[in-house]
Design a protein around this motif. Structure first.
Motif, PDB file in Angstrom:
ATOM      1  N   GLU A 101       0.857  -1.182   0.000  1.00 54.29           N
ATOM      2  CA  GLU A 101       0.000   0.000   0.000  1.00 54.29           C
ATOM      3  C   GLU A 101       0.895   1.234   0.000  1.00 54.29           C
ATOM      4  O   GLU A 101       1.947   1.243   0.611  1.00 54.29           O
ATOM      5  N   TRP A 102       0.446   2.284  -0.691  1.00 47.76           N
ATOM      6  CA  TRP A 102       1.198   3.544  -0.798  1.00 47.76           C
ATOM      7  C   TRP A 102       2.560   3.302  -1.454  1.00 47.76           C
ATOM      8  O   TRP A 102       3.591   3.779  -0.987  1.00 47.76           O
ATOM      9  N   SER A 103       2.567   2.582  -2.551  1.00 48.76           N
ATOM     10  CA  SER A 103       3.820   2.194  -3.216  1.00 48.76           C
ATOM     11  C   SER A 103       4.619   3.382  -3.734  1.00 48.76           C
ATOM     12  O   SER A 103       5.839   3.283  -3.893  1.00 48.76           O
ATOM     13  N   GLN A 104       3.961   4.514  -3.967  1.00 52.53           N
ATOM     14  CA  GLN A 104       4.695   5.666  -4.494  1.00 52.53           C
ATOM     15  C   GLN A 104       5.797   6.136  -3.536  1.00 52.53           C
ATOM     16  O   GLN A 104       6.746   6.779  -3.953  1.00 52.53           O
ATOM     17  N   PHE A 105       5.678   5.776  -2.259  1.00 45.31           N
ATOM     18  CA  PHE A 105       6.673   6.211  -1.284  1.00 45.31           C
ATOM     19  C   PHE A 105       7.923   5.338  -1.255  1.00 45.31           C
ATOM     20  O   PHE A 105       8.898   5.671  -0.586  1.00 45.31           O
ATOM     21  N   ILE A 106       7.896   4.209  -1.976  1.00 37.94           N
ATOM     22  CA  ILE A 106       9.095   3.367  -2.082  1.00 37.94           C
ATOM     23  C   ILE A 106       9.409   3.065  -3.548  1.00 37.94           C
ATOM     24  O   ILE A 106       9.966   2.025  -3.875  1.00 37.94           O
ATOM     25  N   GLN A 107       9.064   3.984  -4.404  1.00 36.31           N
ATOM     26  CA  GLN A 107       9.222   3.826  -5.860  1.00 36.31           C
ATOM     27  C   GLN A 107      10.609   3.293  -6.245  1.00 36.31           C
ATOM     28  O   GLN A 107      10.730   2.421  -7.094  1.00 36.31           O
ATOM     29  N   ASP A 108      11.656   3.805  -5.616  1.00 33.90           N
ATOM     30  CA  ASP A 108      13.020   3.413  -5.978  1.00 33.90           C
ATOM     31  C   ASP A 108      13.351   1.972  -5.605  1.00 33.90           C
ATOM     32  O   ASP A 108      14.349   1.427  -6.070  1.00 33.90           O
ATOM     33  N   TYR A 109      12.561   1.359  -4.747  1.00 32.33           N
ATOM     34  CA  TYR A 109      12.852   0.009  -4.270  1.00 32.33           C
ATOM     35  C   TYR A 109      11.955  -1.054  -4.894  1.00 32.33           C
ATOM     36  O   TYR A 109      12.127  -2.243  -4.618  1.00 32.33           O
ATOM     37  N   LEU A 110      11.006  -0.643  -5.709  1.00 34.08           N
ATOM     38  CA  LEU A 110      10.058  -1.594  -6.292  1.00 34.08           C
ATOM     39  C   LEU A 110      10.730  -2.485  -7.328  1.00 34.08           C
ATOM     40  O   LEU A 110      11.627  -2.047  -8.052  1.00 34.08           O
ATOM     41  N   PRO A 111      10.281  -3.731  -7.429  1.00 31.97           N
ATOM     42  CA  PRO A 111      10.813  -4.613  -8.469  1.00 31.97           C
ATOM     43  C   PRO A 111      10.316  -4.153  -9.840  1.00 31.97           C
ATOM     44  O   PRO A 111       9.364  -3.373  -9.924  1.00 31.97           O
ATOM     45  N   PRO A 112      10.922  -4.644 -10.912  1.00 28.92           N
ATOM     46  CA  PRO A 112      10.522  -4.192 -12.254  1.00 28.92           C
ATOM     47  C   PRO A 112       9.164  -4.730 -12.710  1.00 28.92           C
ATOM     48  O   PRO A 112       8.559  -4.154 -13.607  1.00 28.92           O
ATOM     49  N   HIS A 113       8.697  -5.828 -12.116  1.00 28.54           N
ATOM     50  CA  HIS A 113       7.445  -6.443 -12.537  1.00 28.54           C
ATOM     51  C   HIS A 113       6.448  -6.459 -11.394  1.00 28.54           C
ATOM     52  O   HIS A 113       6.778  -6.883 -10.273  1.00 28.54           O
ATOM     53  N   TYR A 114       5.229  -5.994 -11.692  1.00 25.93           N
ATOM     54  CA  TYR A 114       4.182  -5.935 -10.670  1.00 25.93           C
ATOM     55  C   TYR A 114       2.847  -5.639 -11.329  1.00 25.93           C
ATOM     56  O   TYR A 114       2.783  -5.291 -12.507  1.00 25.93           O
ATOM     57  N   LEU A 115       1.787  -5.764 -10.521  1.00 25.20           N
ATOM     58  CA  LEU A 115       0.457  -5.323 -10.928  1.00 25.20           C
ATOM     59  C   LEU A 115       0.061  -4.206  -9.979  1.00 25.20           C
ATOM     60  O   LEU A 115       0.024  -4.413  -8.766  1.00 25.20           O
ATOM     61  N   LYS A 116      -0.199  -3.032 -10.530  1.00 29.91           N
ATOM     62  CA  LYS A 116      -0.661  -1.907  -9.721  1.00 29.91           C
ATOM     63  C   LYS A 116      -2.172  -1.807  -9.849  1.00 29.91           C
ATOM     64  O   LYS A 116      -2.710  -1.835 -10.960  1.00 29.91           O
ATOM     65  N   ILE A 117      -2.829  -1.700  -8.698  1.00 28.86           N
ATOM     66  CA  ILE A 117      -4.275  -1.526  -8.657  1.00 28.86           C
ATOM     67  C   ILE A 117      -4.560  -0.173  -8.024  1.00 28.86           C
ATOM     68  O   ILE A 117      -4.217   0.053  -6.860  1.00 28.86           O
ATOM     69  N   ASN A 118      -5.123   0.720  -8.804  1.00 26.27           N
ATOM     70  CA  ASN A 118      -5.519   2.036  -8.295  1.00 26.27           C
ATOM     71  C   ASN A 118      -6.978   1.959  -7.878  1.00 26.27           C
ATOM     72  O   ASN A 118      -7.828   1.491  -8.648  1.00 26.27           O
ATOM     73  N   ILE A 119      -7.258   2.406  -6.666  1.00 24.21           N
ATOM     74  CA  ILE A 119      -8.615   2.362  -6.123  1.00 24.21           C
ATOM     75  C   ILE A 119      -9.113   3.786  -5.955  1.00 24.21           C
ATOM     76  O   ILE A 119      -8.515   4.576  -5.231  1.00 24.21           O
ATOM     77  N   GLN A 120     -10.189   4.089  -6.641  1.00 23.60           N
ATOM     78  CA  GLN A 120     -10.793   5.419  -6.566  1.00 23.60           C
ATOM     79  C   GLN A 120     -12.153   5.307  -5.890  1.00 23.60           C
ATOM     80  O   GLN A 120     -12.973   4.464  -6.251  1.00 23.60           O
ATOM     81  N   THR A 121     -12.396   6.165  -4.896  1.00 18.35           N
ATOM     82  CA  THR A 121     -13.672   6.176  -4.192  1.00 18.35           C
ATOM     83  C   THR A 121     -14.722   6.861  -5.055  1.00 18.35           C
ATOM     84  O   THR A 121     -14.525   7.983  -5.508  1.00 18.35           O
ATOM     85  N   ILE A 122     -15.842   6.176  -5.276  1.00 19.17           N
ATOM     86  CA  ILE A 122     -16.976   6.742  -6.010  1.00 19.17           C
ATOM     87  C   ILE A 122     -17.981   7.309  -5.008  1.00 19.17           C
ATOM     88  O   ILE A 122     -18.435   8.442  -5.130  1.00 19.17           O
ATOM     89  N   ASN A 123     -18.325   6.490  -4.026  1.00 17.69           N
ATOM     90  CA  ASN A 123     -19.199   6.921  -2.932  1.00 17.69           C
ATOM     91  C   ASN A 123     -18.886   6.041  -1.730  1.00 17.69           C
ATOM     92  O   ASN A 123     -17.872   5.339  -1.730  1.00 17.69           O
ATOM     93  N   GLU A 124     -19.750   6.032  -0.738  1.00 16.43           N
ATOM     94  CA  GLU A 124     -19.466   5.304   0.506  1.00 16.43           C
ATOM     95  C   GLU A 124     -19.164   3.822   0.282  1.00 16.43           C
ATOM     96  O   GLU A 124     -18.329   3.246   0.981  1.00 16.43           O
ATOM     97  N   THR A 125     -19.818   3.200  -0.684  1.00 12.32           N
ATOM     98  CA  THR A 125     -19.624   1.761  -0.890  1.00 12.32           C
ATOM     99  C   THR A 125     -18.942   1.409  -2.209  1.00 12.32           C
ATOM    100  O   THR A 125     -18.312   0.360  -2.301  1.00 12.32           O
ATOM    101  N   GLU A 126     -19.047   2.249  -3.225  1.00 12.77           N
ATOM    102  CA  GLU A 126     -18.530   1.905  -4.549  1.00 12.77           C
ATOM    103  C   GLU A 126     -17.097   2.393  -4.765  1.00 12.77           C
ATOM    104  O   GLU A 126     -16.723   3.472  -4.319  1.00 12.77           O
TER     105      GLU A 126
END
Length: 152
Positions: A101-126
């Motif tokens: 979680e919050w991968s942008q804060f360790i950008q320099d240490y991340l491996p070259p291969h990964y799946l990034k999932i961005n989660i955007q809040t639509i409303n309280e449940t969605e």
């Protein structure tokens, strides 16, 4: 991909987990309260972790044993404005699935291969999920999951 509620988020995590293998790295990004920890918990449960998975905000990293794989859960929020390497390579190279979680804060240490999932809040449940894949294995996972409809 639109996720309507926690039940659908859990169904998504269950489906995602079927594609995961040792040394897979998932990055979860989104605003505070978007559901990163909830998704992390559901992924861990889907991997067979029996213990309660809590947010590792103060510990940064917690590890759990699943039924077939270990599960490393990282919350890097407190590492903003830090360049401290906590031995991330050891976790990324372990026979485990690692969720960051919050991968942008360790950008320099991340491996070259990964799946990034961005989660955007639509409303309280969605939530709206979008995916960024780096590496052929993660491209395959992205293709397999991004158009599936998860309903309650």
């Amino acid at each position: 991909m639109r996720i309507k509620n926690k039940t659908a988020m859990q169904a998504f995590a269950n489906q995602l987990a079927t594609y995961l293998k040792a040394q897979d790295v998932l990055l979860l990004d989104g605003d505070l309260g978007a559901g990163k920890t909830t998704l992390s918990q559901f992924i861990g449960q889907a991997l067979g972790v029996k213990r309660h998975i809590s947010s590792p905000t103060f510990n940064i990293i917690k590890s759990y044993q699943g039924t077939t794989l270990k599960f490393h859960h990282m919350d890097c929020y407190r590492l903003e404005d830090s360049d401290e390497d906590l031995g991330f390579d050891e976790f990324f190279e372990d026979e485990a699935v690692t969720v960051v979680e919050w991968s942008q804060f360790i950008q320099d240490y991340l491996p070259p291969h990964y799946l990034k999932i961005n989660i955007q809040t639509i409303n309280e449940t969605e939530r709206e999920l979008s995916f960024e894949a780096r590496g052929s294995h993660f491209e395959e996972i992205k293709e397999a999951i991004e158009h599936v409809q998860f309903t309650d």
